[in-house]
Write an enzyme that holds these catalytic residues in place. Sequence first.
Site, PDB file in Angstrom:
ATOM      1  N   LYS A 117      23.852  36.879   3.207  1.00 54.29           N
ATOM      2  CA  LYS A 117      24.027  35.601   3.902  1.00 54.29           C
ATOM      3  C   LYS A 117      25.451  35.447   4.466  1.00 54.29           C
ATOM      4  CE  LYS A 117      19.904  33.903   2.604  1.00 54.29           C
ATOM      5  NZ  LYS A 117      19.318  34.931   1.743  1.00 54.29           N
TER       6      LYS A 117
HETATM    7  C1  LIG Z   1      17.982  35.322   1.592  1.00 55.29           C
HETATM    8  C2  LIG Z   1      17.724  36.614   0.938  1.00 55.29           C
HETATM    9  C3  LIG Z   1      16.602  37.397   1.258  1.00 55.29           C
HETATM   10  C4  LIG Z   1      15.559  36.934   2.242  1.00 55.29           C
HETATM   11  O1  LIG Z   1      16.049  36.853   3.562  1.00 55.29           O
HETATM   12  P1  LIG Z   1      15.251  35.997   4.639  1.00 55.29           P
HETATM   13  O2  LIG Z   1      16.125  35.996   5.850  1.00 55.29           O
HETATM   14  O3  LIG Z   1      15.103  34.633   4.050  1.00 55.29           O
HETATM   15  O4  LIG Z   1      13.947  36.658   4.852  1.00 55.29           O
HETATM   16  C5  LIG Z   1      16.469  38.623   0.639  1.00 55.29           C
HETATM   17  N1  LIG Z   1      17.351  39.044  -0.276  1.00 55.29           N
HETATM   18  C6  LIG Z   1      18.431  38.328  -0.609  1.00 55.29           C
HETATM   19  C7  LIG Z   1      19.356  38.850  -1.651  1.00 55.29           C
HETATM   20  C8  LIG Z   1      18.665  37.093  -0.018  1.00 55.29           C
HETATM   21  O5  LIG Z   1      19.745  36.375  -0.364  1.00 55.29           O
END
Ligand SMILES: *Cc1c(COP(=O)(O)O)cnc(C)c1O
Length: 493
Positions: free
Chosen positions: A111
């Site tokens: 993120k």
């Molecule tokens: C947010 C997240 C995901 C999923 O990503 P999306 O964009 O919501 O599909 C997968 N793994 C981790 C560690 C995340 O923080």
Amino acid sequence: MVYESTRNNDVKLNSAQAIIKGISSDGGLFVPSELPVITDDELHSMLPLAYSECAEIVFKKFLTDFTDDEIHSCVKAAYGKNFDMPEIAKTVPVDNMNILELWHGPTSAFKDMALQILPHLMTTSMTKTSNEKEIIILTATSGDTGKAALEGFADVPGIRIAVFYPESGVSEIQKLQMTTQEGENVLVCAVKGNFDDCQTAVKDIFTDESIVKKLSQKGKAFSSANSINLGRLIPQVVYYVTGYLDMVKNGTITLGEKINICVPTGNFGNILAAYYAKEMGIPVNKLICASNKNNILTDFINTGVYDKNRGFYTTMSPSMDILISSNLERLIHRLYDNNSKEIVALYKSLAENGKYSVENVVRAKLQKDFTAGYCDDDDTKKQIKETFEKTRYLLDTHTAVAVKVYKDYQNKSGDTTPTLIASTANPYKFSTSILSAFGKSSDNDFAAAKALNEITGVPIPENITALRQKAVRFSDVMPPAKLKEYVSEKLGN
Ligand SMILES: *Cc1c(COP(=O)(O)O)cnc(C)c1O
């Protein structure tokens, strides 16, 4: 470049307006009317460039209402010493796969790749639209977005941020990362419910006309740091471009050769960015959508029916414990040739009956680009152990789901296309779960991290060790039905 609402073709905004609004008032998401293109020559010329230089090239294609200087300063501020290595994102060959590590930012999850730049995009956007004096960011999180958003937006002038997480749906470390957040403009609150409850309650506040009106009279407006915000999506396209280039540079492929991309998926934001990269011209064969036991997307991609009338499971890959994958709406909109009427009908059906199904031609288009699979916690653990024993590489629980689903796909299809796996978190964010993959248990994440470090020798990130020393600042817990009131009270004035 024009951005329109998935639910109303007549709503057309520039990127600054779309980033500030976050979500359209009709409940739709903002999408580019047409995707920009990256040519083979351009791709070739990007080979020697640094991550931030590639990012500038991609941003210029999407943010056509930003000046080059504005883009340059946003990118410079976002991708620097706040990451623990100069490459920002790096591709590591492991066991015939290329693992794209996206977790070298300040909160150790992918993120950060978008949330380190979103605050800069947002404050720059505010100077362009100049309607609002203050933006209030509301964020629902399955664990990682919350901390990454808090870290990005803490003490940014003109912005306040509130984060809502499912009370028992996040790891101990994820929870502490959020509840110890410093900054004068931050608020963190647990919600009695799961991520979908958080997300639905937050979306509800965004589109509540009376609250929105009350705020606008005071020169304030809501926005979102969730992946429904365009300012999250665009930065995520960049690393699929650099990941592809990494595979050229490390000799896995030659320029122009196709790759597969496998993404551990929850809200469908990360894999949608990979799809955008493909549609823009990055040579991609299949996009592999990996889910945990919450396998609604697997079923959808296989059958064309999206049906959320099913059990919700809490798993060891909590950031993927989602039944309403918001960004899927953007894909469906594109597969329906940007016909917003179709989207309105489908999402009305989802709201009323908890399901929708797409036409056969749309399903065929979907299956041309995507394939999908899922695995449960037992298989996730087995994959972590197996990969570690074979290669000494430690996967986090989410990335392990992707690896398992990829291996299953490869065995079944015989497809030998070189594959990029999006690695979305540092394993120490989920220490207790990962320790259990080695047959050991622990009653807290810090002890688990220590034990895991002893078994694997993999270093613990600084930001996680430092958490133990920090004071908890937030302890509110609210039922979803009370969130509207809570937000009005805490942030309305
Ligand atoms: C947010 C997240 C995901 C999923 O990503 P999306 O964009 O919501 O599909 C997968 N793994 C981790 C560690 C995340 O923080």
